[in-house]
Scaffold this motif. Structure first.
Motif, mmCIF file in Angstrom:
data_model
loop_
_atom_site.group_PDB
_atom_site.id
_atom_site.type_symbol
_atom_site.label_atom_id
_atom_site.label_comp_id
_atom_site.label_asym_id
_atom_site.label_seq_id
_atom_site.Cartn_x
_atom_site.Cartn_y
_atom_site.Cartn_z
ATOM 1 N N ARG A 1 28.732 -8.501 -6.524
ATOM 2 C CA ARG A 1 28.952 -9.517 -7.309
ATOM 3 C C ARG A 1 28.378 -10.902 -6.951
ATOM 4 N NH1 ARG A 1 35.499 -10.295 -6.617
ATOM 5 N NH2 ARG A 1 35.627 -11.291 -4.485
ATOM 6 N N PHE B 1 33.619 -13.888 -11.155
ATOM 7 C CA PHE B 1 32.615 -13.264 -10.656
ATOM 8 C C PHE B 1 31.720 -12.365 -11.636
ATOM 9 C CE2 PHE B 1 35.303 -14.034 -6.850
ATOM 10 C CZ PHE B 1 34.436 -14.401 -6.043
ATOM 11 N N ARG B 2 30.337 -12.497 -11.555
ATOM 12 C CA ARG B 2 29.810 -11.619 -12.340
ATOM 13 C C ARG B 2 29.349 -10.298 -11.626
ATOM 14 N NH1 ARG B 2 24.224 -10.428 -13.582
ATOM 15 N NH2 ARG B 2 23.679 -11.779 -11.884
ATOM 16 N N GLU B 3 29.532 -9.200 -11.986
ATOM 17 C CA GLU B 3 29.244 -7.733 -11.457
ATOM 18 C C GLU B 3 27.646 -7.684 -11.520
ATOM 19 O OE1 GLU B 3 30.551 -3.204 -11.817
ATOM 20 O OE2 GLU B 3 31.561 -4.528 -12.988
ATOM 21 N N TRP C 1 26.548 -14.425 -3.360
ATOM 22 C CA TRP C 1 26.624 -13.207 -3.916
ATOM 23 C C TRP C 1 26.943 -12.270 -2.688
ATOM 24 C CZ3 TRP C 1 23.488 -10.169 -1.158
ATOM 25 C CH2 TRP C 1 22.340 -10.584 -0.437
ATOM 26 N N THR D 1 27.438 -1.706 -5.072
ATOM 27 C CA THR D 1 28.157 -2.517 -5.824
ATOM 28 C C THR D 1 27.735 -3.931 -5.307
ATOM 29 O OG1 THR D 1 30.122 -2.676 -4.638
ATOM 30 C CG2 THR D 1 29.980 -0.965 -6.381
ATOM 31 N N MET E 1 35.619 -3.997 -10.112
ATOM 32 C CA MET E 1 35.737 -5.420 -10.023
ATOM 33 C C MET E 1 37.254 -5.803 -10.883
ATOM 34 S SD MET E 1 33.187 -6.838 -8.654
ATOM 35 C CE MET E 1 32.160 -5.591 -7.874
#
Length: 146
Positions: free
Chosen positions: A131, A7-9, A84, A129, A1
């Motif tokens: 986000r 953004f939130r991982e 997301w 992965t 990231m």
């Protein structure tokens, strides 16, 4: 990231939970030495593998068998500027084991375009992965696109 990008991982479990909520994603593979992206319906198997169902004679089945691919799914709400995105990267392969094929006939995804001879393609989740944008992220008064 990328640091400080708004953004939130997401961790692996969050990613798999979100993937299970949507019916369509995109498989990314190589076609004639160029990137190719194809929307597909899919399902998640018990081990987190992404499973597709396609015609045995499809170009997709031939193109991805035995190679590393990416699979992406997302959900975006333009009104709230939230959403997301999850990417699964791993080796893809046509399911050849008869017992596994029979199990997937019962539990796997249903094809939106059935054909007489169908196969299942499994993408092993080697890298997962994701986000999330929680909504309304802006920088200097300008709303950032998702």
């Amino acid at each position: 990231m990328y640091p400080n990008d708004g953004f939130r991982e997401l961790d692996r479990q969050e990613c798999l939970r979100l993937l299970a909520m949507v019916p369509v994603g995109r498989i990314v593979h190589t076609r004639h030495a160029l990137p190719a992206v194809l929307p597909v319906n899919f399902g998640l198997d018990r081990d987190g593998a992404v499973v597709l169902r396609t015609s045995a004679s499809s170009e997709l089945a031939r193109a991805v068998d035995g190679v590393v691919v990416a699979f992406e799914a997302d959900e975006v709400d333009a009104a709230t500027q939230s959403g997301w995105s999850v990417v699964v990267t791993g080796a893809a392969g046509v399911v050849t084991d008869a017992g596994e094929h029979e199990r997937l006939l019962r539990t796997g995804p249903r094809s939106w375009m059935p054909s007489p001879w169908e196969v299942f393609v499994r993408i092993e989740p080697e890298l997962v992965t994701g986000r999330e944008l929680a909504g309304g992220c802006s920088l200097y008064g300008v709303t950032l696109p998702f």
